[in-house]
Structures are given as C-alpha cells and as structure tokens.
Design a protein around this motif. Structure first.
Motif, mmCIF file in Angstrom:
data_model
loop_
_atom_site.group_PDB
_atom_site.id
_atom_site.type_symbol
_atom_site.label_atom_id
_atom_site.label_comp_id
_atom_site.label_asym_id
_atom_site.label_seq_id
_atom_site.Cartn_x
_atom_site.Cartn_y
_atom_site.Cartn_z
ATOM 1 N N GLU A 1 1.694 -6.105 -5.215
ATOM 2 C CA GLU A 1 2.338 -4.605 -5.165
ATOM 3 C C GLU A 1 1.907 -3.954 -3.723
ATOM 4 O O GLU A 1 0.863 -4.660 -3.352
ATOM 5 C CB GLU A 1 1.990 -3.892 -6.406
ATOM 6 N N PRO A 2 2.526 -3.181 -3.080
ATOM 7 C CA PRO A 2 2.342 -2.790 -1.834
ATOM 8 C C PRO A 2 1.050 -1.868 -1.946
ATOM 9 O O PRO A 2 0.588 -1.269 -3.110
ATOM 10 C CB PRO A 2 3.689 -1.622 -1.521
ATOM 11 N N SER A 3 0.266 -1.972 -0.940
ATOM 12 C CA SER A 3 -1.183 -1.377 -0.871
ATOM 13 C C SER A 3 -1.230 -0.305 0.035
ATOM 14 O O SER A 3 -0.461 -0.199 0.990
ATOM 15 C CB SER A 3 -2.268 -2.259 -0.535
ATOM 16 N N VAL A 4 -1.990 0.730 -0.056
ATOM 17 C CA VAL A 4 -2.196 1.757 0.806
ATOM 18 C C VAL A 4 -2.479 1.187 2.219
ATOM 19 O O VAL A 4 -3.403 0.378 2.427
ATOM 20 C CB VAL A 4 -3.426 2.700 0.141
ATOM 21 N N GLY A 5 -1.745 1.828 3.322
ATOM 22 C CA GLY A 5 -2.203 1.285 4.484
ATOM 23 C C GLY A 5 -1.454 0.015 4.949
ATOM 24 O O GLY A 5 -1.734 -0.674 5.927
ATOM 25 N N GLY A 6 -0.434 -0.508 4.145
ATOM 26 C CA GLY A 6 0.413 -1.546 4.579
ATOM 27 C C GLY A 6 -0.112 -2.858 3.665
ATOM 28 O O GLY A 6 -1.525 -2.832 3.105
ATOM 29 N N GLY A 7 0.440 -3.921 3.930
ATOM 30 C CA GLY A 7 0.248 -5.208 3.195
ATOM 31 C C GLY A 7 0.291 -5.121 1.633
ATOM 32 O O GLY A 7 1.122 -4.240 1.064
ATOM 33 N N GLU A 8 -0.274 -6.046 1.051
ATOM 34 C CA GLU A 8 -0.192 -6.024 -0.421
ATOM 35 C C GLU A 8 -1.421 -6.331 -1.055
ATOM 36 O O GLU A 8 -2.170 -6.997 -0.537
ATOM 37 C CB GLU A 8 1.046 -7.427 -0.627
ATOM 38 N N ARG A 9 -1.530 -5.896 -2.427
ATOM 39 C CA ARG A 9 -2.618 -6.281 -3.195
ATOM 40 C C ARG A 9 -2.230 -7.164 -4.450
ATOM 41 O O ARG A 9 -1.200 -6.986 -4.775
ATOM 42 C CB ARG A 9 -3.413 -4.874 -3.420
ATOM 43 N N ALA A 10 -2.970 -8.082 -4.854
ATOM 44 C CA ALA A 10 -2.766 -8.725 -5.687
ATOM 45 C C ALA A 10 -3.536 -8.223 -6.983
ATOM 46 O O ALA A 10 -4.713 -7.977 -7.038
ATOM 47 C CB ALA A 10 -3.175 -10.146 -5.668
ATOM 48 N N ILE A 11 -2.593 -8.118 -8.184
ATOM 49 C CA ILE A 11 -3.305 -7.955 -9.436
ATOM 50 C C ILE A 11 -3.419 -8.990 -10.577
ATOM 51 O O ILE A 11 -2.130 -9.565 -10.465
ATOM 52 C CB ILE A 11 -2.459 -6.707 -10.108
ATOM 53 N N LEU A 12 -4.483 -9.551 -10.757
ATOM 54 C CA LEU A 12 -4.774 -10.649 -11.740
ATOM 55 C C LEU A 12 -5.086 -10.303 -12.940
ATOM 56 O O LEU A 12 -6.161 -9.488 -13.037
ATOM 57 C CB LEU A 12 -5.949 -11.709 -10.913
ATOM 58 N N TYR A 13 -4.560 -10.496 -13.978
ATOM 59 C CA TYR A 13 -5.044 -10.465 -15.305
ATOM 60 C C TYR A 13 -4.683 -12.000 -16.155
ATOM 61 O O TYR A 13 -3.735 -12.772 -15.952
ATOM 62 C CB TYR A 13 -4.316 -9.346 -15.946
#
Length: 70
Positions: free
Chosen positions: A30-42
């Motif tokens: 998902e998009p992250s604050v400040g650009g780029g993406e963050r990964a959510i792992l579950y």
C-alpha cells in the motif's frame, strides 16, 4: 551464513529445525506517507479477527524474495 553461533563459552549447537512450525505469510503493498510503498505481512490462514491484530509492516524495498537467497 553458518548455522552455528559462537557464545562466550565457545561454539553452540545449531537450533533444531523440525521443532518449528512453518507459517506462510501474505503480503499486500500500500502507498506509504512520503512516497513509496509499505508491505503489510500477515499469516495466510488467519481469521478476520486475528488478521486485525497479527500483522507487521515494513518498507517494501526492504523485502527480499526467498528465491534470491536460496
């Protein structure tokens, strides 16, 4: 990377590998604050209630495909 570690008392035996449960993780980007993406792992086999509390996030550029290290 060596499977044995060295402590203060010298080399230690490697940890047993058959005593650990294997967990398959699902990754969503998902998009992250400040650009780029963050990964959510579950965990893939998680209930809806469990999925709301059993997860971790990391910047997506820090993830490495397991095929790349095998």
């Amino acid at each position: 990377m060596d499977s044995e570690s060295t402590g203060q008392d010298g080399p230690r035996e490697p940890l047993p590998r058959d005593g650990f449960e294997s967990t398959v993780l699902t990754v969503e980007l998902e998009p992250s604050v400040g650009g780029g993406e963050r990964a959510i792992l579950y965990p893939r086999e998680q209930s809806a209630d469990g999925a709301a509390t059993h997860w971790i996030t990391a910047p997506s550029e820090l993830l490495i495909a397991t095929e790349a290290i095998r």
